[in-house]
Scaffold this motif. Structure first.
Motif, short mmCIF file in Angstrom:
data_model
loop_
_atom_site.label_atom_id
_atom_site.label_comp_id
_atom_site.label_asym_id
_atom_site.label_seq_id
_atom_site.Cartn_x
_atom_site.Cartn_y
_atom_site.Cartn_z
N VAL A 37 95.33 5.82 51.89
CA VAL A 37 95.81 5.83 53.28
C VAL A 37 97.22 5.24 53.37
O VAL A 37 98.13 5.84 53.92
N GLU A 38 97.38 4.05 52.81
CA GLU A 38 98.68 3.37 52.89
C GLU A 38 99.77 4.16 52.17
O GLU A 38 100.88 4.33 52.70
N GLY A 39 99.46 4.66 50.97
CA GLY A 39 100.45 5.42 50.22
C GLY A 39 100.81 6.72 50.91
O GLY A 39 101.98 7.14 50.90
N PHE A 40 99.82 7.36 51.53
CA PHE A 40 100.06 8.59 52.27
C PHE A 40 101.03 8.37 53.42
O PHE A 40 101.98 9.14 53.61
N VAL A 41 100.84 7.30 54.19
CA VAL A 41 101.71 7.00 55.32
C VAL A 41 103.15 6.78 54.86
O VAL A 41 104.11 7.33 55.43
N LEU A 42 103.33 5.96 53.85
CA LEU A 42 104.67 5.66 53.35
C LEU A 42 105.37 6.91 52.83
O LEU A 42 106.55 7.15 53.13
N GLU A 43 104.64 7.71 52.07
CA GLU A 43 105.24 8.91 51.50
C GLU A 43 105.62 9.93 52.57
O GLU A 43 106.71 10.50 52.54
N LYS A 44 104.71 10.17 53.52
CA LYS A 44 104.99 11.15 54.56
C LYS A 44 106.17 10.74 55.43
O LYS A 44 107.00 11.58 55.82
N ASN A 45 106.28 9.45 55.75
CA ASN A 45 107.41 8.99 56.56
C ASN A 45 108.73 9.23 55.84
O ASN A 45 109.72 9.66 56.44
N GLU A 46 108.75 8.95 54.56
CA GLU A 46 109.98 9.15 53.79
C GLU A 46 110.34 10.63 53.68
O GLU A 46 111.49 11.03 53.88
N TYR A 88 111.42 14.19 63.47
CA TYR A 88 110.43 14.11 62.40
C TYR A 88 109.26 13.24 62.86
O TYR A 88 109.42 12.32 63.67
N GLU A 89 108.08 13.56 62.35
CA GLU A 89 106.89 12.77 62.64
C GLU A 89 106.96 11.43 61.92
O GLU A 89 107.32 11.37 60.75
N THR A 90 106.59 10.38 62.64
CA THR A 90 106.49 9.06 62.03
C THR A 90 105.03 8.60 62.09
O THR A 90 104.43 8.58 63.15
N TYR A 91 104.49 8.27 60.94
CA TYR A 91 103.12 7.78 60.87
C TYR A 91 103.15 6.26 61.01
O TYR A 91 103.85 5.57 60.29
N GLY A 92 102.40 5.76 61.98
CA GLY A 92 102.38 4.32 62.23
C GLY A 92 101.51 3.56 61.26
O GLY A 92 100.83 4.12 60.39
N GLU A 93 101.53 2.24 61.40
CA GLU A 93 100.72 1.37 60.54
C GLU A 93 99.24 1.60 60.83
O GLU A 93 98.80 1.56 61.98
N PRO A 94 98.43 1.87 59.79
CA PRO A 94 97.00 2.12 60.00
C PRO A 94 96.32 0.96 60.71
O PRO A 94 96.51 -0.20 60.36
N GLN A 95 95.53 1.28 61.72
CA GLN A 95 94.83 0.28 62.52
C GLN A 95 93.33 0.33 62.23
O GLN A 95 92.72 1.40 62.33
N PRO A 96 92.70 -0.79 61.90
CA PRO A 96 91.27 -0.78 61.60
C PRO A 96 90.43 -0.45 62.83
O PRO A 96 90.79 -0.81 63.96
N ASN A 114 109.36 13.19 55.62
CA ASN A 114 109.69 13.79 56.91
C ASN A 114 111.09 13.42 57.38
O ASN A 114 111.85 14.28 57.85
N GLU A 115 111.43 12.15 57.25
CA GLU A 115 112.76 11.70 57.67
C GLU A 115 113.85 12.33 56.81
O GLU A 115 114.87 12.82 57.32
N THR A 116 113.64 12.34 55.51
CA THR A 116 114.64 12.89 54.59
C THR A 116 114.89 14.36 54.88
O THR A 116 116.04 14.82 54.93
N TYR A 117 113.83 15.12 55.09
CA TYR A 117 113.98 16.55 55.34
C TYR A 117 114.77 16.80 56.62
O TYR A 117 115.67 17.64 56.66
N ALA A 118 114.42 16.09 57.69
CA ALA A 118 115.08 16.31 58.98
C ALA A 118 116.58 16.00 58.91
O ALA A 118 117.40 16.74 59.46
N TYR A 119 116.95 14.92 58.23
CA TYR A 119 118.36 14.56 58.12
C TYR A 119 119.11 15.50 57.17
O TYR A 119 120.27 15.85 57.42
N ASP A 120 118.46 15.91 56.10
CA ASP A 120 119.09 16.87 55.20
C ASP A 120 119.34 18.20 55.92
O ASP A 120 120.41 18.81 55.77
#
Length: 214
Positions: A179-188, A158-166, A190-196
Motif C-alpha cells: 500500500v505505502e509503496g504503491f502510493v509513493l510510486e503513483k504520486n511520483e 495529476y492525481e495525488t494519492y493521500g496518506e493511507p488512513q486506518p 503521475n506528477e512526472t508525466y503531467a509536467y513532462d
C-alpha cells in the motif's frame, strides 16, 4: 465500472474484463444475449485521463493534454470459475498491486455468486494523446498587443494519492509495503508525466480547408 485488459491462459489474444454486480443491467443484457444464441453483447468501452489545461491566447484554441482510448467489442459472461477468479485477481491488482494476496482469500460462495465478470472480445480500438505546450494561430502570434497581455501555458493535472488512513477496526499497526509503496510510486509517476507533457513541443495544428503555410 472497473476493468482491465488481460489474457487468460487458454486464450491467444487479450480481452477486457469488466467487474460488476450480478443484477446490473449490463450483466443481465449480456446473459440474455448469450442465452438467445448471440455472439456477445455489443459494447463500447471508453476511458480518458486528463493531464493538463492548455491555456492559449484565445479561448477558441484552449485545449487539454490528455490520453484516451475507445474499444468496441462483444461481451460475454465468464462462467468458468478458474477464469473468473483469475479475472477478479487481475482487476483487484489493477487498482492496488499485490492487493489480492494481501486479503482474505478465497472469495466465499456468496461473493462468487453476487459477482459477475464480463469478458469483452476486442473488435476494434483507437487511442488519442495530446501532449505539449500551447499552440496558437499565426494571426495571434503576430500581435504584440495580445502577446503582452495574455498569459499562456499549461496547468499540469495529476492525481495525488493521500496518506493511507486506518479503518475503524484495523489492527495492523504499520501500513503494509504494497500500500505505502504503491502510493509513493503513483504520486511520483503521475506528477512526472503531467509536467513532462506540459513541456513537450505542441502537436502540429490541422490546416483549415484552403489554408497554406504562407
Amino acid at each position: 465500472m472497473i476493468g482491465q485488459i488481460g489474457r487468460f491462459t487458454t486464450d491467444d489474444e487479450d480481452h477486457i474484463y469488466l467487474h460488476g454486480y450480478v443484477s446490473s443491467r449490463m450483466m443481465r443484457l449480456a446473459d440474455e444475449n448469450t442465452k438467445s444464441g448471440g455472439d456477445g453483447l455489443p459494447i463500447c468501452v471508453a476511458a480518458t485521463k486528463v493531464d493538463g489545461f492548455v491555456l492559449t491566447l484565445t479561448p477558441n484554441s484552449h485545449n487539454y493534454n490528455y490520453r484516451s482510448a475507445v474499444v468496441h467489442g462483444y461481451g460475454t459472461l465468464v462462467d468458468n470459475d478458474a477464469e473468473k477468479l483469475w479475472a477478479m485477481e487481475l482487476v483487484t491488482n489493477s487498482v492496488v498491486p499485490e492487493r489480492w494476496v494481501n486479503t482474505r482469500l478465497p472469495p466465499d460462495a456468496a461473493e462468487m455468486q453476487s459477482t459477475r465478470i464480463l469478458k469483452v472480445r476486442i473488435a476494434a480500438a483507437s487511442g488519442k494523446v495530446r501532449e505539449g505546450v500551447p499552440n496558437d494561430e499565426k494571426k495571434d502570434l503576430s500581435r504584440d498587443d495580445v502577446l503582452d497581455k495574455v498569459w499562456t501555458g499549461v496547468i499540469p493535472i495529476y492525481e495525488t494519492y493521500g496518506e493511507p488512513q486506518p479503518g475503524p477496526y484495523n489492527r495492523v499497526k504499520d501500513v503494509p509495503e504494497h500500500v505505502e509503496g504503491f502510493v509513493l510510486e503513483k504520486n511520483e509517476v503521475n506528477e512526472t508525466y503531467a509536467y513532462d507533457a506540459a513541456h513537450k513541443p505542441a502537436p502540429e495544428k490541422r490546416k483549415k480547408p484552403g489554408e497554406t503555410d504562407d
